[in-house]
Design a protein around this motif. Sequence first.
Motif, PDB file in Angstrom:
ATOM      1  N   LEU A   1       0.833  -1.203   0.000  1.00  0.00           N
ATOM      2  CA  LEU A   1       0.000   0.000   0.000  1.00  0.00           C
ATOM      3  C   LEU A   1       0.867   1.252   0.000  1.00  0.00           C
ATOM      4  O   LEU A   1       0.561   2.230  -0.700  1.00  0.00           O
ATOM      5  N   ALA A   2       1.964   1.226   0.748  1.00  0.00           N
ATOM      6  CA  ALA A   2       2.877   2.374   0.760  1.00  0.00           C
ATOM      7  C   ALA A   2       3.463   2.602  -0.625  1.00  0.00           C
ATOM      8  O   ALA A   2       3.550   3.744  -1.101  1.00  0.00           O
ATOM      9  N   ALA A   3       3.874   1.521  -1.289  1.00  0.00           N
ATOM     10  CA  ALA A   3       4.429   1.647  -2.632  1.00  0.00           C
ATOM     11  C   ALA A   3       3.414   2.263  -3.590  1.00  0.00           C
ATOM     12  O   ALA A   3       3.755   3.092  -4.446  1.00  0.00           O
ATOM     13  N   LEU A   4       2.151   1.865  -3.430  1.00  0.00           N
ATOM     14  CA  LEU A   4       1.100   2.401  -4.290  1.00  0.00           C
ATOM     15  C   LEU A   4       0.879   3.886  -4.058  1.00  0.00           C
ATOM     16  O   LEU A   4       0.916   4.692  -4.999  1.00  0.00           O
ATOM     17  N   VAL A   5       0.654   4.267  -2.811  1.00  0.00           N
ATOM     18  CA  VAL A   5       0.211   5.640  -2.543  1.00  0.00           C
ATOM     19  C   VAL A   5       1.342   6.661  -2.652  1.00  0.00           C
ATOM     20  O   VAL A   5       1.086   7.835  -2.957  1.00  0.00           O
ATOM     21  N   PHE A   6       2.589   6.232  -2.413  1.00  0.00           N
ATOM     22  CA  PHE A   6       3.687   7.178  -2.577  1.00  0.00           C
ATOM     23  C   PHE A   6       4.035   7.394  -4.044  1.00  0.00           C
ATOM     24  O   PHE A   6       4.656   8.392  -4.394  1.00  0.00           O
ATOM     25  N   ALA A   7       3.631   6.456  -4.895  1.00  0.00           N
ATOM     26  CA  ALA A   7       3.873   6.602  -6.329  1.00  0.00           C
ATOM     27  C   ALA A   7       2.730   7.302  -7.046  1.00  0.00           C
ATOM     28  O   ALA A   7       2.907   7.810  -8.158  1.00  0.00           O
ATOM     29  N   ASP A   8       1.550   7.355  -6.420  1.00  0.00           N
ATOM     30  CA  ASP A   8       0.354   7.880  -7.086  1.00  0.00           C
ATOM     31  C   ASP A   8      -0.408   8.778  -6.124  1.00  0.00           C
ATOM     32  O   ASP A   8      -1.150   8.296  -5.261  1.00  0.00           O
ATOM     33  N   PRO A   9      -0.259  10.103  -6.248  1.00  0.00           N
ATOM     34  CA  PRO A   9      -0.944  11.030  -5.338  1.00  0.00           C
ATOM     35  C   PRO A   9      -2.457  10.864  -5.311  1.00  0.00           C
ATOM     36  O   PRO A   9      -3.086  11.048  -4.258  1.00  0.00           O
ATOM     37  N   ALA A  10      -3.052  10.501  -6.440  1.00  0.00           N
ATOM     38  CA  ALA A  10      -4.506  10.321  -6.475  1.00  0.00           C
ATOM     39  C   ALA A  10      -4.921   9.134  -5.603  1.00  0.00           C
ATOM     40  O   ALA A  10      -5.923   9.206  -4.874  1.00  0.00           O
ATOM     41  N   LYS A  11      -4.147   8.058  -5.660  1.00  0.00           N
ATOM     42  CA  LYS A  11      -4.434   6.903  -4.803  1.00  0.00           C
ATOM     43  C   LYS A  11      -4.207   7.253  -3.331  1.00  0.00           C
ATOM     44  O   LYS A  11      -4.943   6.799  -2.447  1.00  0.00           O
TER      45      LYS A  11
END
Length: 204
Positions: free
Chosen positions: A65-75
């Motif tokens: 989840l950290a990898a996702l949200v730090f790579a995608d501000p919208a997420k």
Amino acid sequence: MLGLTGSIGAGKSTAANLLRKHGLTVLDADAAAHALSRTPEVQTEVARQLGPQYVTADGFDRAALAALVFADPAKRDVLNAIVHPRVRALLGQQTAEAAARGEAWVVQDVPLLFEGEGWRQMNATLLIDAPLELRISRVMKRSGLDRETVLARDAAQMPAEQKRRLATVVVDNSGDEAQLEAGLVEALRSLGIGEPGSREDGRS
């Protein structure tokens, strides 16, 4: 209420433990978020909006989840919209319980305090700060993350200089723990925060 915050690697968690040592109740937003991540309501929303692969029996797959949200501000905005209002409600309930016990000040330890509007509800805010390179080295040492990952996570937060402008008091943590503790004691004195349980020195 006293809002405690700091950029990644600044030493906010160490400061929180020192404030507990000095008898203050410190409510941890990260701990509240972790507890909420185990609730069916939050798990259902995260699975629906971000994907079921991020939900586990223990809450979230935090690394994924950290990898996702730090790579995608919208997420990241989606996740924050699910979790942050519930965290604020839980901390508000815990603060009210502490006030009912007669505690004059309660500390809310919130990593993204200034990124939202919660800081406006605080009676004062305390920022733990340290130079960027020192913060990077601390995070790399404790977490095994590479420099680029740490910089990306730092960039996802409000710039430190902007936090310094918003904070009521800033405590420098570029030295050792003893220096941090001395800075915290002086900060509490400047805010008029006395012994726990005394009502005349402030308010929750």
